[in-house]
Design a protein around this motif. Structure first.
Motif: not given
Length: 244
Positions: A137-149
């Motif tokens: 298994v590969l487990i990871f997270d990302i940041a998406e657009p919408g961090q800052i207005a």
């Protein structure tokens, strides 16, 4: 190669920003158990100061940590002497045969390498798939657009007993790039030492990353938490299994 997370920022990140890794760890270990992975090698990409490695080692896993920051790795080696750590870009590193690969706290977003980022990321997914054992298994997270207005630059600070960090953030909506300007002050003797770093992140839609993982061959689940730990706003995590 330009240095990232140099001595002072590595120290501050370790002592002041440990929650993400430590609170994620129980949920990640739960995912490993659900995947019938209770021992064996876990490769930790962007391992930082070894906080995840510490928790995985306590849970009887072997850990190989890879990080681009020499300063982070020095802390990790002291924290988890039983684990193996390498200073290297994980986009270029050889992925050892393993049962699981993890990458916590949006490491895959960072633009620390000069190569085209999305294709480099897909190539990494392919190398991870080939390195994983059947059922791995590969487990990871990302940041998406919408961090800052749109059109907004945020400024904030945090402080500890012997440090202060100032962070300015803005998001290019068109290019989907988040810029963080980080100024640190760390007490050394009677005085405070200043250092500056600027970090860039490529932001991705979770559905786009999931599609790339499926094209490589993974079975993919998108989640918004690691167990009881909810991810920050506009973040997504992935549980990607290699077929048995």
């Amino acid at each position: 190669m330009k240095e990232w997370y140099k001595d002072d920022l590595a120290y501050i990140h370790d002592v002041g920003y440990s929650n993400y890794a430590l609170k994620s760890a129980p949920g990640i270990i739960e995912i490993l158990h659900r995947s019938e992975i209770r021992d064996g090698l876990v490769v930790d990409l962007g391992c930082g100061s070894g906080l995840s490695a510490q928790e995985l080692t306590k849970a009887n896993y072997r850990v190989l940590g890879i990080d681009i920051s020499q300063s982070m790795i020095e802390i990790a080696r002291k924290r988890v002497p039983d684990a193996e750590f390498r200073v290297e870009s994980f986009f270029k590193a050889e992925i050892s045969p393993c049962h699981a690969v993890i990458s916590i706290s949006e490491c895959f977003n960072y633009l620390f390498d000069p190569d085209p980022h999305l294709q480099t990321l897909v190539d990494l997914f392919d190398r991870i798939y080939n390195a994983l054992a059947s059922g791995g298994v590969l487990i990871f997270d990302i940041a998406e657009p919408g961090q800052i207005a749109p059109g907004i630059t945020t400024k904030g600070f945090n402080e500890g007993e012997d440090w202060i960090v100032l962070v300015e953030k803005k998001e290019d909506q068109k290019e989907r790039i988040l810029t963080r300007r980080i100024i640190t002050f760390r007490k050394v003797g009677e005085h405070y030492r200043r250092d500056d770093e600027v970090h860039y992140q490529q932001l991705y839609e979770a559905t786009d990353i999931a599609e790339k993982l499926r094209q490589v061959g993974f079975q993919v689940e998108i989640v918004r938490s690691y167990g009881e730990y909810n991810l920050p706003k506009a973040h997504a995590a992935f549980i990607a299994h290699k077929s048995v």
